[in-house]
Every structure is written in structure tokens, then in C-alpha cells.
Design an enzyme around this catalytic site. Structure first.
Site, PDB file in Angstrom:
ATOM      1  N   GLY A   1       0.860  -1.198  -0.117  1.00 27.68           N
ATOM      2  CA  GLY A   1      -0.003  -0.087  -0.030  1.00 27.68           C
ATOM      3  C   GLY A   1       0.602   1.165   0.168  1.00 27.68           C
TER       4      GLY A   1
ATOM      5  N   SER B   1       1.129   3.438  -2.309  1.00 28.13           N
ATOM      6  CA  SER B   1       1.033   4.361  -3.667  1.00 28.13           C
ATOM      7  C   SER B   1       0.236   5.894  -2.884  1.00 28.13           C
ATOM      8  CB  SER B   1      -0.074   3.688  -4.370  1.00 28.13           C
ATOM      9  OG  SER B   1      -1.313   3.231  -3.764  1.00 28.13           O
ATOM     10  N   ARG B   2      -0.026   5.717  -1.793  1.00 29.50           N
ATOM     11  CA  ARG B   2      -1.041   6.699  -1.332  1.00 29.50           C
ATOM     12  C   ARG B   2      -0.447   7.100   0.060  1.00 29.50           C
ATOM     13  NH1 ARG B   2      -6.026   6.134  -0.929  1.00 29.50           N
ATOM     14  NH2 ARG B   2      -6.298   3.933  -1.632  1.00 29.50           N
TER      15      ARG B   2
ATOM     16  N   ASN C   1       1.946  -2.169   5.415  1.00 27.88           N
ATOM     17  CA  ASN C   1       1.122  -0.920   5.626  1.00 27.88           C
ATOM     18  C   ASN C   1      -0.236  -0.990   5.067  1.00 27.88           C
ATOM     19  OD1 ASN C   1       0.971   2.219   5.902  1.00 27.88           O
ATOM     20  ND2 ASN C   1       0.960   1.913   3.596  1.00 27.88           N
TER      21      ASN C   1
ATOM     22  N   SER D   1      -2.646   0.872  14.799  1.00 27.34           N
ATOM     23  CA  SER D   1      -3.237   1.863  14.814  1.00 27.34           C
ATOM     24  C   SER D   1      -3.656   2.320  16.508  1.00 27.34           C
ATOM     25  CB  SER D   1      -4.676   2.026  14.244  1.00 27.34           C
ATOM     26  OG  SER D   1      -5.540   2.964  14.558  1.00 27.34           O
TER      27      SER D   1
ATOM     28  N   TYR E   1     -12.324  -2.776  12.518  1.00 22.18           N
ATOM     29  CA  TYR E   1     -10.767  -2.211  12.339  1.00 22.18           C
ATOM     30  C   TYR E   1      -9.868  -2.316  13.460  1.00 22.18           C
ATOM     31  CZ  TYR E   1      -7.551   1.516  11.016  1.00 22.18           C
ATOM     32  OH  TYR E   1      -6.463   2.248  10.798  1.00 22.18           O
TER      33      TYR E   1
ATOM     34  N   ALA F   1     -10.392  -4.690  16.067  1.00 25.13           N
ATOM     35  CA  ALA F   1      -9.887  -6.008  15.960  1.00 25.13           C
ATOM     36  C   ALA F   1      -8.683  -6.181  15.081  1.00 25.13           C
ATOM     37  CB  ALA F   1     -10.826  -7.098  15.584  1.00 25.13           C
TER      38      ALA F   1
ATOM     39  N   LYS G   1      -6.261  -4.246  13.980  1.00 25.31           N
ATOM     40  CA  LYS G   1      -5.264  -3.463  14.476  1.00 25.31           C
ATOM     41  C   LYS G   1      -4.644  -4.265  15.723  1.00 25.31           C
ATOM     42  CE  LYS G   1      -4.791  -0.825  10.771  1.00 25.31           C
ATOM     43  NZ  LYS G   1      -3.787  -1.038   9.871  1.00 25.31           N
TER      44      LYS G   1
HETATM   45  P1  NAP Z   1      -4.871   5.432   2.453  1.00 23.66           P
HETATM   46  O1  NAP Z   1      -4.300   6.847   2.148  1.00 23.66           O
HETATM   47  O2  NAP Z   1      -6.254   5.162   2.010  1.00 23.66           O
HETATM   48  O3  NAP Z   1      -4.058   4.183   1.575  1.00 23.66           O
HETATM   49  C1  NAP Z   1      -4.224   3.009   1.890  1.00 23.66           C
HETATM   50  C2  NAP Z   1      -3.009   2.456   0.832  1.00 23.66           C
HETATM   51  O4  NAP Z   1      -3.323   0.794   1.146  1.00 23.66           O
HETATM   52  C3  NAP Z   1      -3.046   2.680  -0.554  1.00 23.66           C
HETATM   53  O5  NAP Z   1      -1.923   2.694  -1.145  1.00 23.66           O
HETATM   54  C4  NAP Z   1      -3.924   1.507  -1.065  1.00 23.66           C
HETATM   55  O6  NAP Z   1      -3.765   1.233  -2.461  1.00 23.66           O
HETATM   56  C5  NAP Z   1      -3.284   0.347  -0.149  1.00 23.66           C
HETATM   57  N1  NAP Z   1      -4.081  -0.799  -0.276  1.00 23.66           N
HETATM   58  C6  NAP Z   1      -5.324  -0.979   0.356  1.00 23.66           C
HETATM   59  N2  NAP Z   1      -6.007  -2.384   0.104  1.00 23.66           N
HETATM   60  C7  NAP Z   1      -4.926  -2.956  -0.512  1.00 23.66           C
HETATM   61  C8  NAP Z   1      -4.806  -4.118  -0.817  1.00 23.66           C
HETATM   62  N3  NAP Z   1      -5.578  -5.201  -0.663  1.00 23.66           N
HETATM   63  N4  NAP Z   1      -3.410  -4.446  -1.475  1.00 23.66           N
HETATM   64  C9  NAP Z   1      -2.551  -3.682  -1.606  1.00 23.66           C
HETATM   65  N5  NAP Z   1      -2.739  -2.441  -1.397  1.00 23.66           N
HETATM   66  C10 NAP Z   1      -3.902  -2.126  -0.612  1.00 23.66           C
HETATM   67  O7  NAP Z   1      -4.521   4.886   3.988  1.00 23.66           O
HETATM   68  P2  NAP Z   1      -3.662   5.519   5.018  1.00 23.66           P
HETATM   69  O8  NAP Z   1      -4.148   6.470   5.876  1.00 23.66           O
HETATM   70  O9  NAP Z   1      -2.270   5.889   4.348  1.00 23.66           O
HETATM   71  O10 NAP Z   1      -3.229   4.393   5.814  1.00 23.66           O
HETATM   72  C11 NAP Z   1      -2.177   3.286   5.625  1.00 23.66           C
HETATM   73  C12 NAP Z   1      -1.749   2.412   7.009  1.00 23.66           C
HETATM   74  O11 NAP Z   1      -1.983   3.206   8.088  1.00 23.66           O
HETATM   75  C13 NAP Z   1      -3.170   1.571   7.187  1.00 23.66           C
HETATM   76  O12 NAP Z   1      -2.852   0.437   7.625  1.00 23.66           O
HETATM   77  C14 NAP Z   1      -4.134   2.477   7.967  1.00 23.66           C
HETATM   78  O13 NAP Z   1      -4.874   1.376   8.584  1.00 23.66           O
HETATM   79  C15 NAP Z   1      -3.029   2.767   9.119  1.00 23.66           C
HETATM   80  N6  NAP Z   1      -3.340   3.821   9.840  1.00 23.66           N
HETATM   81  C16 NAP Z   1      -3.817   5.281   9.310  1.00 23.66           C
HETATM   82  C17 NAP Z   1      -4.398   6.224  10.166  1.00 23.66           C
HETATM   83  C18 NAP Z   1      -4.661   7.569   9.724  1.00 23.66           C
HETATM   84  O14 NAP Z   1      -5.202   8.332  10.430  1.00 23.66           O
HETATM   85  N7  NAP Z   1      -4.691   7.819   8.321  1.00 23.66           N
HETATM   86  C19 NAP Z   1      -4.269   6.227  11.540  1.00 23.66           C
HETATM   87  C20 NAP Z   1      -4.043   4.644  12.112  1.00 23.66           C
HETATM   88  C21 NAP Z   1      -3.551   3.618  11.195  1.00 23.66           C
HETATM   89  P3  NAP Z   1      -4.571   1.417  -3.791  1.00 23.66           P
HETATM   90  O15 NAP Z   1      -5.027   2.829  -3.673  1.00 23.66           O
HETATM   91  O16 NAP Z   1      -3.941   0.687  -5.031  1.00 23.66           O
HETATM   92  O17 NAP Z   1      -5.873   0.714  -3.456  1.00 23.66           O
END
Ligand code: NAP
Length: 249
Positions: free
Chosen positions: A14, A16-17, A92, A144, A157, A159, A161
Site C-alpha cells: 500500500g 501508492s498513497r 502498511n 493504529s 478495524y 480487531a 489492528k
Molecule cells: P490510504 O491513504 O487510504 O492508503 C491506503 C493504501 O493501502 C493505498 O496505497 C492502497 O492502495 C493500499 N491498499 C488497500 N488495500 C490494499 C490491498 N488489498 N493490497 C494492496 N494495497 C492495498 O490509507 P493511510 O491513511 O495511508 O493508511 C495506511 C495505513 O496506516 C493503514 O494500515 C491504516 O490502517 C493505518 N493507519 C492510518 C491512520 C490514519 O489516520 N490515516 C491511523 C492509524 C493507522 P490502492 O490505492 O492501490 O488501493
């Protein structure tokens, strides 16, 4: 002290973003060759690889749904054939499907558990096998604050994490003797696509709960991940480290 990851190969699921993107950039800036995994956002992943290369780094994109065992197998075959080694694995990739328990569909549960937890198992199993051979490696799992502080509508979610934390400790105990460290990072509220909806709905109330008085940025998380991926963290394993502006205090 400086962080130098030159000669290391890193896979970020993950990537890319959002947070994954910042981690890829941070690892590449520190000298690692980065494999940017994505599921559907090819354009973003390719743009990121170009950006890293323009800045003098090395990066390659690889599509693959990390919740799917066959696709993970293919992803690691690619890593093996192209790079022969894997030094850093960042689990990630993640999704949310928030809804209250009584309206949570089985598909909402499965999607979140498979993307957030099953993927870490699938990738760590093959990643650790590659690291085993060199008796060294770093696995960093994205958990998380939701794993330790509960919010309504996040049974699936939280569960997933929380599972990541137990998985991290078990893997750390098992792999420490082989020179592989496994740690978990617990972001708070970080501004990405994932949190955009929550922030627009309840941004003010959420902000009031953060002692530092601001939301996190992806780079806040990437800094810790790069540190944990480096030799500076060789004696740290099995830990769960929040990066949340004090939210979990
Ligand atoms: P995000 O902006 O929604 O990005 C999610 C990334 O995961 C994207 O690159 C997406 O790729 C990829 N992804 C989703 N499903 C996938 C799969 N089945 N196989 C491969 N790639 C997949 O999320 P983020 O906020 O950066 O979160 C990143 C991590 O941090 C996650 O594990 C999230 O639970 C954790 N987190 C985030 C926060 C927060 O506040 N943002 C807080 C706590 C934890 P595509 O676009 O190609 O689908």
C-alpha cells in the site's frame, strides 16, 4: 548519527498513497531500493516511482492485492527474481469500513480483517523466509491507536489492528534469534484519504482530543518507520510505538 539504508531492499505494501507513500519516499531518501506495492492506484504508484527516481533514488512499482495469497506469492516471486534479497518489509496496506456492530455485514468484517491482518501474515511469512537466509531483516507492521483506544463503529478495524499487535509480538519473539526485528507503529489521526470523511464530519471534536493540537501528517509516521528500518533500531523488537500527538496518553 545518520540513517544509511544504501544497499537495502524495502517492500512497502500500500505504498501508492497516504502514509505508505511517505514511507516509500523516506526509505528511498535514506538510500534503500523501494518496491512500491499498490492494489488499484497505478497512476499514483507510477508517479511516486518517477518522483523518487528524479530525486536520485531507486523505486519500482508492483501491483498486487496483499489480502490474496496467490497475489502475495507472485509479489514475492518478483522481489526474489528482481532483487534476490529483502531487508525491510513494511506491512502498511489497510482499509476501513466503519459501521456500528449491529449493521456490520460479514463482508465488512472480512474485507477489513483480510486487508489489514491476513495480509501481514501472508507477507511476513514470505518476507521472513527471505530475511532468514541472511539472518537479518526488519518487519514493520502498521497498527493504529484504534488497537488500544476504542471508537464507535470500528469493531472490525480495531480487531484487525489489535491483532497486528499480538502478531507483531509473537513474530518478534520467534524471529529475534535470527537477527530479524519486528515492530508495530500506531498512528493517531493522520491526514490521508482514509481519514478525509471523518475529518470533514467531526474534525473539530477529533482535534480537541489531540494534546499536540494538530492532526498527524504522513511524514510524522514515515520518520519512525525509517528509524525502525535502520541499524539504529537493531535492539528494538516486539514493540508497539504510538505516533499520535499524545492522543493515546
Ligand atoms: P490510504 O491513504 O487510504 O492508503 C491506503 C493504501 O493501502 C493505498 O496505497 C492502497 O492502495 C493500499 N491498499 C488497500 N488495500 C490494499 C490491498 N488489498 N493490497 C494492496 N494495497 C492495498 O490509507 P493511510 O491513511 O495511508 O493508511 C495506511 C495505513 O496506516 C493503514 O494500515 C491504516 O490502517 C493505518 N493507519 C492510518 C491512520 C490514519 O489516520 N490515516 C491511523 C492509524 C493507522 P490502492 O490505492 O492501490 O488501493
Amino acid at each position: 548519527m545518520q540513517i544509511d539504508l544504501s544497499g537495502k531492499t524495502a517492500l512497502v505494501t500500500g505504498g501508492s498513497r497516504g502514509i505508505g507513500r511517505a514511507i516509500c519516499t523516506g526509505l528511498a531518501e535514506s538510500g534503500a531500493r523501494v518496491i512500491v506495492n499498490f492494489r488499484s492506484s497505478a497512476e499514483e504508484a507510477e508517479g511516486l516511482c518517477r518522483e523518487i527516481e528524479l530525486a536520485g533514488g531507486e523505486a519500482v512499482c508492483r501491483q498486487g492485492d496483499v489480502s490474496d495469497a496467490d497475489e502475495v506469492e507472485a509479489l514475492f516471486q518478483f522481489v526474489e527474481s528482481e532483487f534476490e534479497q529483502l531487508d525491510i518489509l513494511v506491512n502498511n496496506a489497510g482499509v476501513i469500513k466503519d459501521t456500528l456492530l449491529l449493521s456490520m455485514k460479514l463482508s465488512d468484517w472480512d474485507k477489513v480483517m483480510d486487508t489489514n491482518l491476513r495480509s501481514a501474515f501472508l507477507c511476513s511469512r514470505l518476507g521472513a523466509e527471505m530475511m532468514f537466509r541472511r539472518r537479518s531483516g526488519k518487519i514493520i507492521n502498521m497498527s493504529s491507536v484504534s488497537a488500544i483506544r476504542s471508537s464507535r463503529g470500528q469493531a472490525n478495524y480495531a480487531a484487525s489492528k489489535g491483532g497486528i499487535l499480538s502478531f507483531t509480538r509473537a513474530c518478534a519473539a520467534e524471529l529475534a534469534g535470527r537477527g530479524i526485528q519486528v515492530n508495530a507503529v500506531l498512528p493517531g489521526f493522520v491526514e490521508t484519504d482514509m481519514t478525509r470523511r471523518v475529518m470533514s464530519r467531526a474534525g473539530k471534536q477529533t482535534l480537541e482530543r489531540i494534546p499536540s493540537g494538530r492532526f498527524g501528517q504522513p511524514d510524522d509516521i514515515a520518520g519512525l518507520v525509517v528509524f525502525l528500518a535502520s541499524p539504529l533500531a537493531d535492539y528494538i523488537t516486539g514493540q508497539a510505538i504510538p505516533v499520535d500527538g499524545g492522543l493515546s496518553i
